[in-house]
Design a protein around this motif. Structure first.
Motif, PDB file in Angstrom:
ATOM      1  N   PHE A 125       0.867  -1.177   0.000  1.00 52.96           N
ATOM      2  CA  PHE A 125       0.000   0.000   0.000  1.00 52.96           C
ATOM      3  C   PHE A 125       0.906   1.230   0.000  1.00 52.96           C
ATOM      4  O   PHE A 125       1.786   1.345   0.852  1.00 52.96           O
ATOM      5  CB  PHE A 125      -0.904   0.004   1.227  1.00 52.96           C
ATOM      6  N   PHE A 126       0.674   2.126  -0.947  1.00 53.69           N
ATOM      7  CA  PHE A 126       1.569   3.281  -1.033  1.00 53.69           C
ATOM      8  C   PHE A 126       0.792   4.579  -1.113  1.00 53.69           C
ATOM      9  O   PHE A 126      -0.364   4.632  -1.533  1.00 53.69           O
ATOM     10  CB  PHE A 126       2.515   3.158  -2.230  1.00 53.69           C
ATOM     11  N   VAL A 235      -1.147  -1.069  -4.240  1.00 54.96           N
ATOM     12  CA  VAL A 235      -2.416  -0.364  -4.003  1.00 54.96           C
ATOM     13  C   VAL A 235      -2.169   1.095  -3.627  1.00 54.96           C
ATOM     14  O   VAL A 235      -1.563   1.383  -2.589  1.00 54.96           O
ATOM     15  CB  VAL A 235      -3.215  -1.053  -2.880  1.00 54.96           C
ATOM     16  N   PRO A 236      -2.665   2.045  -4.436  1.00 52.12           N
ATOM     17  CA  PRO A 236      -2.555   3.459  -4.064  1.00 52.12           C
ATOM     18  C   PRO A 236      -3.602   3.835  -3.012  1.00 52.12           C
ATOM     19  O   PRO A 236      -4.734   3.350  -3.058  1.00 52.12           O
ATOM     20  CB  PRO A 236      -2.844   4.198  -5.382  1.00 52.12           C
ATOM     21  N   VAL A 251      -9.106   4.222  -0.879  1.00 49.12           N
ATOM     22  CA  VAL A 251      -8.280   3.127  -1.392  1.00 49.12           C
ATOM     23  C   VAL A 251      -8.616   2.938  -2.861  1.00 49.12           C
ATOM     24  O   VAL A 251      -9.783   2.771  -3.225  1.00 49.12           O
ATOM     25  CB  VAL A 251      -8.544   1.826  -0.604  1.00 49.12           C
ATOM     26  N   TYR A 252      -7.613   2.987  -3.708  1.00 47.30           N
ATOM     27  CA  TYR A 252      -7.809   2.858  -5.146  1.00 47.30           C
ATOM     28  C   TYR A 252      -7.511   1.423  -5.589  1.00 47.30           C
ATOM     29  O   TYR A 252      -6.775   0.697  -4.921  1.00 47.30           O
ATOM     30  CB  TYR A 252      -6.875   3.827  -5.890  1.00 47.30           C
ATOM     31  N   PRO A 253      -8.067   1.013  -6.719  1.00 48.18           N
ATOM     32  CA  PRO A 253      -7.768  -0.332  -7.226  1.00 48.18           C
ATOM     33  C   PRO A 253      -6.267  -0.516  -7.446  1.00 48.18           C
ATOM     34  O   PRO A 253      -5.558   0.444  -7.792  1.00 48.18           O
ATOM     35  CB  PRO A 253      -8.543  -0.389  -8.551  1.00 48.18           C
ATOM     36  N   PRO A 254      -5.763  -1.713  -7.261  1.00 50.40           N
ATOM     37  CA  PRO A 254      -4.333  -1.963  -7.504  1.00 50.40           C
ATOM     38  C   PRO A 254      -3.930  -1.573  -8.922  1.00 50.40           C
ATOM     39  O   PRO A 254      -4.707  -1.705  -9.868  1.00 50.40           O
ATOM     40  CB  PRO A 254      -4.200  -3.471  -7.296  1.00 50.40           C
ATOM     41  N   THR A 271       6.636   2.374 -12.138  1.00 51.21           N
ATOM     42  CA  THR A 271       7.011   3.546 -11.341  1.00 51.21           C
ATOM     43  C   THR A 271       6.420   4.816 -11.949  1.00 51.21           C
ATOM     44  O   THR A 271       6.003   5.727 -11.218  1.00 51.21           O
ATOM     45  CB  THR A 271       8.545   3.659 -11.250  1.00 51.21           C
ATOM     46  N   ARG A 272       6.340   4.865 -13.268  1.00 52.07           N
ATOM     47  CA  ARG A 272       5.695   6.002 -13.933  1.00 52.07           C
ATOM     48  C   ARG A 272       4.213   6.078 -13.551  1.00 52.07           C
ATOM     49  O   ARG A 272       3.686   7.161 -13.298  1.00 52.07           O
ATOM     50  CB  ARG A 272       5.843   5.873 -15.449  1.00 52.07           C
ATOM     51  N   GLN A 273       3.545   4.915 -13.497  1.00 57.12           N
ATOM     52  CA  GLN A 273       2.151   4.894 -13.058  1.00 57.12           C
ATOM     53  C   GLN A 273       2.010   5.466 -11.647  1.00 57.12           C
ATOM     54  O   GLN A 273       1.064   6.223 -11.359  1.00 57.12           O
ATOM     55  CB  GLN A 273       1.621   3.455 -13.041  1.00 57.12           C
ATOM     56  N   MET A 274       2.925   5.110 -10.777  1.00 58.17           N
ATOM     57  CA  MET A 274       2.863   5.582  -9.398  1.00 58.17           C
ATOM     58  C   MET A 274       3.036   7.097  -9.325  1.00 58.17           C
ATOM     59  O   MET A 274       2.280   7.786  -8.623  1.00 58.17           O
ATOM     60  CB  MET A 274       3.937   4.870  -8.561  1.00 58.17           C
ATOM     61  N   ASN A 275       4.011   7.624 -10.056  1.00 57.26           N
ATOM     62  CA  ASN A 275       4.213   9.079 -10.062  1.00 57.26           C
ATOM     63  C   ASN A 275       3.015   9.805 -10.663  1.00 57.26           C
ATOM     64  O   ASN A 275       2.629  10.884 -10.207  1.00 57.26           O
ATOM     65  CB  ASN A 275       5.482   9.439 -10.832  1.00 57.26           C
ATOM     66  N   GLN A 276       2.419   9.206 -11.676  1.00 57.88           N
ATOM     67  CA  GLN A 276       1.241   9.822 -12.287  1.00 57.88           C
ATOM     68  C   GLN A 276       0.088   9.867 -11.285  1.00 57.88           C
ATOM     69  O   GLN A 276      -0.624  10.876 -11.192  1.00 57.88           O
ATOM     70  CB  GLN A 276       0.825   9.048 -13.536  1.00 57.88           C
TER      71      GLN A 276
END
Length: 302
Positions: A125-126, A235-236, A251-254, A271-276
């Motif tokens: 979870f991030f 999971v964001p 909580v957003y979908p994984p 990692t690009r998805q995470m930064n976005q």
């Protein structure tokens, strides 16, 4: 003992004494007043600190067309939030997780957390430094999931020990420091099919360059590497302070795990998805993010 080391020890002791007195006062006056007092002090004094110039530069970089009055307001609200978070550290054991009844933390889409638990593969979870970021691991452990949280050690060892003791007692018993030792601990947690909570919005010099607000930023790839290696959910989790010590967690979908066959490309893409995702949350509520990070290289500001 060398003089420089003695002076550093003395400084740490004085800092810790002030910190413990503040925490004692905050504990005594209760959660609501502690949050309000911390916010009032920080929003008054914070904008006067030299480090505020970094927050202003970051805002200029990310929102070049934003009116100056709005930027000043964001900085003031950012400090209010930071001060409230400081005051709330004395009351981490007071935060309650709820679904149907009023409490301090409202969680939307807790079914996603349950789904991750039921898969039995562990998970990550991030989030970023939004609102009071401690409510991320609180919301996960409060649902009964086991594992640990990744933390950056405070510079002062006495203060760091105090914080770790309370996190271990009230959130996750396993506290995972950033660095090589922490990496081994994360591997161990995921091998046990447990769960990790981590903040992924800070600069990491030995990370990978990934766009963030349109500029390349050195970013940790650890979460992406672990999720791909263990094939576990990434999971964001969004965190918003709504009023005083009351929060809304979403909580957003994984994130979808790319599987191109090129490991480095997959890590980069994830990692690009995470930064976005982080950028989208910051744009939604810019005053809730901690703009004080040294997030971009000097070339980005030129």
């Amino acid at each position: 003992m060398p003089l420089k080391k003695s002076l550093t020890t003395l400084r740490y002791a004085l800092e810790a004494a002030l910190f413990f007195v503040a925490m004692g006062v905050f504990r005594l006056i209760g959660l609501q007043r502690a949050s309000a007092a911390g916010g009032a002090i920080a929003r008054t004094l914070g904008p006067l600190l030299p480090v505020t110039r970094r927050a202003r530069r970051n805002l200029d970089l990310c929102f070049p067309d934003m009116p100056e009055t709005e930027k000043r307001g964001i900085i003031r609200e950012m400090y209010d939030n930071l001060g409230r978070t400081f005051g709330e550290y004395a009351h981490l054991d007071r935060f309650d997780i709820y679904l149907d009844a009023p409490g301090h933390i409202a969680v939307e889409r807790f079914d996603i957390v349950d789904d991750v638990a039921q898969q039995g593969k562990g998970g990550i979870f991030f989030s970023g430094h939004f609102a009071n970021w401690e409510v991320l691991p609180l919301s996960v452990s409060g649902r009964g999931l086991t594992g640990g949280e990744v933390y950056r050690a405070a510079n002062n060892p006495y203060i760091n020990g105090w914080i770790l003791k309370r996190r271990s007692a009230w959130i996750f018993p396993e506290q995972i420091p950033k660095g090589a030792g922490g990496a081994r601990s994360m591997l161990s947690v995921l091998k046990r099919k447990q769960h990790i909570c981590m903040l992924v919005d800070q600069k990491l010099n030995d990370g990978i360059a990934v766009p963030f607000f349109g500029h390349e930023a050195m970013t940790s790839s650890a979460a992406a590497q672990l999720a791909l290696h263990f094939d576990c959910p990434l999971v964001p989790v969004g965190i918003v302070r709504e009023a005083g010590p009351h929060f809304r967690i979403t909580v957003y979908p994984p994130l979808a795990l790319p599987r191109s066959g090129d490991k480095a490309a997959d890590v980069q893409a994830l990692t690009r998805q995470m930064n976005q995702w982080l950028e989208e949350r910051i744009r939604e509520t810019p005053s809730q993010w901690l703009w004080l990070h040294n997030r971009w290289p000097p070339a980005a500001y030129q």
